[in-house]
Design an enzyme around this catalytic site. Structure first.
Site, short mmCIF file in Angstrom:
data_model
loop_
_atom_site.label_atom_id
_atom_site.label_comp_id
_atom_site.label_asym_id
_atom_site.label_seq_id
_atom_site.Cartn_x
_atom_site.Cartn_y
_atom_site.Cartn_z
N LYS A 46 83.48 41.12 82.93
CA LYS A 46 83.51 39.90 83.73
C LYS A 46 83.05 38.72 82.87
O LYS A 46 82.11 38.85 82.08
CB LYS A 46 82.57 40.06 84.94
N ASN A 70 90.94 33.63 95.35
CA ASN A 70 89.51 33.86 95.15
C ASN A 70 88.82 32.59 94.74
O ASN A 70 89.41 31.71 94.11
CB ASN A 70 89.28 34.96 94.08
N CYS A 131 88.14 28.75 84.18
CA CYS A 131 87.63 29.12 85.51
C CYS A 131 87.91 27.99 86.49
O CYS A 131 87.46 26.86 86.28
CB CYS A 131 86.14 29.40 85.49
N ASN A 133 87.01 27.70 89.66
CA ASN A 133 86.25 27.79 90.92
C ASN A 133 84.83 27.25 90.86
O ASN A 133 83.98 27.65 91.66
CB ASN A 133 86.21 29.25 91.39
O1 RRO Z 1 84.58 33.85 89.02
C1 RRO Z 1 85.59 33.22 89.40
O2 RRO Z 1 85.60 32.52 90.42
C2 RRO Z 1 86.82 33.23 88.61
C3 RRO Z 1 86.86 33.02 87.25
BR1 RRO Z 1 85.34 32.87 86.19
C4 RRO Z 1 88.12 32.94 86.60
O3 RRO Z 1 88.23 32.73 85.37
N1 RRO Z 1 89.22 33.05 87.36
C5 RRO Z 1 89.18 33.25 88.68
O4 RRO Z 1 90.23 33.35 89.33
N2 RRO Z 1 87.96 33.34 89.31
#
Ligand code: RRO
Length: 312
Positions: A46, A70, A131, A133
């Site tokens: 992750k 997400n 990212c 989000n």
């Molecule tokens: O953790 C997230 O919300 C997330 C990340 Br870091 C990412 O690179 N891509 C994504 O869809 N969610």
């Protein structure tokens, strides 16, 4: 006829081209070990920050018939946790380990990479430039000047091979602009295309509501929603980058989509939403399907069709 699914790249050999997309089944050691013990050809962790993070409030992931949305908000156990996993990782068993890094600042990224460099572990960093989000924080991948600075600084302190996770691009000018920039960095050995399509909105007409809590329902799209965009990004970067690999990610549910990604030029492919929904059995199933498709077409190895997509 025997089908050989192995991939040799970055001085490593993978038994097959499939692994998890960063973010799925890789936040805890238990999950990472699930991927390691599965049929996957590699493991990625992750995206991590210097300090652990709880991430955004729940619900923050929702699946539909066409994919997922997400807004996890980078929940992770902190860099040291994943570095310790990398220290204990049984590399000799032949399944490469990638470490996804997503610092909240350039300085954080550099301090994680400097530590990784000094520990001389054979795991390979994938720096997340995409990212979508983090409330109030735009994606680095959409700011070419910031990317150039980040990559220059990384190249200054990290001499080993590394990759970047890119957001999807939607315009030929942006593909060229990014490719020109990425081509300048010799240590950058691969790009992973694509991260989720940022800031989509899924609505449930029955409840007349959004389906995830953060950002009033906005979140990154994955799964079948994103397949054509992922394929376009893989094909364009495979054409425009010189001597670098492209890792395909987005919309792989079966051997057919894995085949499409490789046909578009992907060296290896990552499974996100499908893995989240199906569990680690997805790897063996998709590999069986890919092998059957290759047999049917008379292909003995991935090089027989990689990057050989026809145009009309
Ligand atoms: O953790 C997230 O919300 C997330 C990340 Br870091 C990412 O690179 N891509 C994504 O869809 N969610």
């Amino acid at each position: 006829m025997r089908v050989d699914l192995s991939v040799s790249w970055l001085g490593l050999t993978m038994a097959n081209p499939l692994y998890n997309a960063s973010g799925v089944m890789c936040r805890s050691v238990t999950e990472l070990e699930q991927v390691r013990h599965s049929a996957a050809g590699a493991v990625i962790s992750k995206s991590c920050t210097l300090q652990p993070r709880d991430g955004n409030p729940e619900p923050r992931y929702h699946a539909t018939a066409l994919g997922s949305i997400n807004s996890m908000g980078l929940p992770n156990a902190g860099y040291a946790y994943y570095r310790d996993y990398a220290r204990s990782y049984p590399y000799a068993q032949g399944k490469p380990l990638f470490l996804s890094i997503s610092g909240m600042t350039l300085e954080d990224n550099l301090s994680m990479l400097a530590d990784l460099a000094s520990s001389a572990l054979p795991c390979i960093p994938e720096v997340n430039l995409s990212c979508p989000n983090l409330p109030g924080k735009p994606q680095l991948g959409y700011d070419p000047d910031a990317c150039a600075i980040t990559l220059a600084e990384i190249s200054r302190i990290y001499s080993g091979p590394f990759g970047v996770k890119l957001p999807p691009y939607f315009d030929p000018v942006h593909f060229s602009q990014m490719a020109d920039l990425l081509n300048e960095f010799v240590g950058l050995r691969f790009v992973t295309c694509i991260n989720s399509i940022g800031n989509g909105l899924v609505i449930d007409p029955d409840t007349e509501s959004v389906v995830i809590k953060p950002k009033d329902g906005l979140g990154g799209l994955g799964g079948s929603y994103v397949l054509p965009t992922a394929l376009a990004n893989v094909r364009e970067f495979a054409r425009l980058l010189h001597g670098k690999h492209v890792v395909g990610c987005g919309g792989i549910n079966s051997g057919r989509e894995a085949f499409m990604h490789i046909l578009a030029g992907a060296t290896a492919v990552q499974i996100g939403t499908c893995l989240y929904e199906e569990g680690e059995g997805a790897f063996a199933r998709i590999l069986d399907e890919l092998r059957a498709l290759m047999l049917q077409k008379g292909y003995r190895c991935l090089d027989d069709f990689r990057g050989k997509l026809k145009t009309l």
